[in-house]
Scaffold this active site. Structure first.
Site, PDB file in Angstrom:
ATOM      1  N   GLN A  10      12.479   3.214  -0.404  1.00 34.39           N
ATOM      2  CA  GLN A  10      11.721   3.823  -1.487  1.00 34.39           C
ATOM      3  C   GLN A  10      11.610   5.339  -1.273  1.00 34.39           C
ATOM      4  OE1 GLN A  10       8.274   1.528  -2.428  1.00 34.39           O
ATOM      5  NE2 GLN A  10       7.296   3.138  -3.625  1.00 34.39           N
ATOM      6  N   SER A  88      12.675   0.228   5.407  1.00 34.43           N
ATOM      7  CA  SER A  88      11.581  -0.430   4.703  1.00 34.43           C
ATOM      8  C   SER A  88      12.130  -1.489   3.744  1.00 34.43           C
ATOM      9  CB  SER A  88      10.716   0.606   3.993  1.00 34.43           C
ATOM     10  OG  SER A  88       9.519   0.037   3.527  1.00 34.43           O
ATOM     11  N   LEU A  89      11.980  -1.315   2.419  1.00 36.59           N
ATOM     12  CA  LEU A  89      12.477  -2.333   1.497  1.00 36.59           C
ATOM     13  C   LEU A  89      13.983  -2.501   1.613  1.00 36.59           C
ATOM     14  CD1 LEU A  89      13.995  -1.466  -1.479  1.00 36.59           C
ATOM     15  CD2 LEU A  89      11.902  -0.145  -1.606  1.00 36.59           C
ATOM     16  N   ARG A 113       6.547  -8.159  -3.133  1.00 34.89           N
ATOM     17  CA  ARG A 113       6.120  -7.261  -2.054  1.00 34.89           C
ATOM     18  C   ARG A 113       5.517  -5.978  -2.606  1.00 34.89           C
ATOM     19  NH1 ARG A 113       8.836  -3.047   0.860  1.00 34.89           N
ATOM     20  NH2 ARG A 113       8.403  -2.984   3.105  1.00 34.89           N
ATOM     21  N   HIS A 197       3.203   0.781   5.927  1.00 30.26           N
ATOM     22  CA  HIS A 197       3.605   0.546   7.315  1.00 30.26           C
ATOM     23  C   HIS A 197       2.506   0.940   8.307  1.00 30.26           C
ATOM     24  CE1 HIS A 197       7.513  -0.751   6.061  1.00 30.26           C
ATOM     25  NE2 HIS A 197       7.637   0.340   5.321  1.00 30.26           N
ATOM     26  N   GLN A 246       6.651  -6.246   9.367  1.00 29.41           N
ATOM     27  CA  GLN A 246       7.250  -4.973   8.954  1.00 29.41           C
ATOM     28  C   GLN A 246       6.378  -4.198   7.984  1.00 29.41           C
ATOM     29  OE1 GLN A 246       8.869  -4.237   5.593  1.00 29.41           O
ATOM     30  NE2 GLN A 246      10.985  -3.732   6.126  1.00 29.41           N
TER      31      GLN A 246
END
Length: 313
Positions: A10, A88-89, A113, A197, A246
């Site tokens: 992102q 991340s994603l 998510r 995070h 995560q």
């Protein structure tokens, strides 16, 4: 040649991404056309507006759809990696590439998510800041000292000289003051909707844990390196547990890149809008060659370069 796919996260999204690929390639079109109509993936990716595309619940499925479409095009051309990872994603895109999820499952998962992360952020607002030119040990000490003002921790270990902190606004602000006193060159507040995070995302982790109970995780066709460990799956670990972890713990991208280098990877293909991750690779492991694919022209150039350099494609 040992090849790794590295999927963007992102922040790299922009209106217009994928429009040329959708027009040119049926395999890319198929991913978008199969998505639920209420996601409006084509409208968001191709036309924006940027403000709506930048909302977490929209950004995440759009980015994963783009990645899945590009992965399908690479696969059609015989390009398969030895390893994969993502920021991340982007980790969900890597797992899709490895066969753990099909494209539509991955898109649906990151939609869930994204909503869970936005809900967690509404429950406890937070913020983030990039800290430049301060080593991780010094910044960890800074965060510990700022805990008197609230929760703050290192959210992203991107590359040498670039770390990101997140947490309660007062604690992040205090940590930035202390980081500058400790020798950081700059602390740059980030325009984000929450402290991603970090432990403030624990409710999103809880929601994902429940969602994963009803999901089948397929075997990996090749190893994926995970954000929260910077390494491949180890005995006793599971993909659902690592994905739950995560969303609410640090992303060790620098460690991931160093591990790829140790595994013999000499070429990284960044998949997604922009070249941010390629920059992190160059700063962490400059001997690794980087390629990036976002457009149709870049796809064909990367395929030509990879097929000309490798016998494993």
């Amino acid at each position: 040649m040992k090849l790794a796919f590295l999927y963007a996260g992102q922040g790299s999204q922009h209106a217009g991404m994928g429009a040329d690929l959708y027009a040119a390639y049926p395999a890319f079109r198929a991913v978008f056309d199969a998505a639920p109509a209420d996601l409006a993936l084509k409208e968001l990716c191709f036309f924006g507006p940027e403000e709506r595309l930048g909302q977490t619940q929209h950004t995440q499925p759009c980015m994963v759809a783009f990645a899945a479409g590009m992965t399908a095009l690479l696969r059609e051309r015989g390009i398969r990696p030895d390893y994969a990872a993502g920021l991340s994603l982007g980790e969900y895109s890597a797992l899709h590439a490895a066969g753990v999820f099909d494209a539509q499952t991955a898109i649906g998962l990151v939609r869930f998510r994204g909503r869970a992360m936005e809900q967690a952020a509404r429950g406890r607002p937070g913020t983030m800041a990039a800290v430049l030119k301060l080593d991780r040990s010094a910044l960890q000490q800074v965060c510990a000292a700022a805990q008197a003002c609230g929760t703050v921790s290192i959210a992203n270990y991107n590359c040498p000289g670039q770390l990101v902190i997140g947490g309660d606004a007062a604690a992040v602000e205090r940590a930035c003051v202390l980081a500058l006193q400790a020798g950081a060159r700059r602390c740059q507040p980030l325009r984000v909707s929450g402290a991603f995070h970090t432990s403030l995302m624990a409710p999103a982790g809880d929601a994902l844990r429940e969602r994963f109970r009803s999901l089948r995780f397929g075997p990996m066709a090749f190893p994926v390196l995970f954000n929260c460990t910077g390494d491949c799956l180890r005995p006793g670990q599971s993909i659902p547990d690592l994905l739950e972890r995560q969303v609410q713990s640090s992303v060790y991208l620098e460690d991931t890149i160093r591990r790829l280098e140790a595994l013999g990877v000499d070429t990284v293909l960044e998949i997604g809008p922009g070249r941010v991750l390629s920059g992190f690779v160059k700063k962490t492991a400059p001997s690794i060659r980087t390629l990036a694919v976002e457009t149709a022209d870049e796809l064909e150039a990367a395929v030509a370069a990879l097929k000309g350099a490798s016998t494993c494609v």
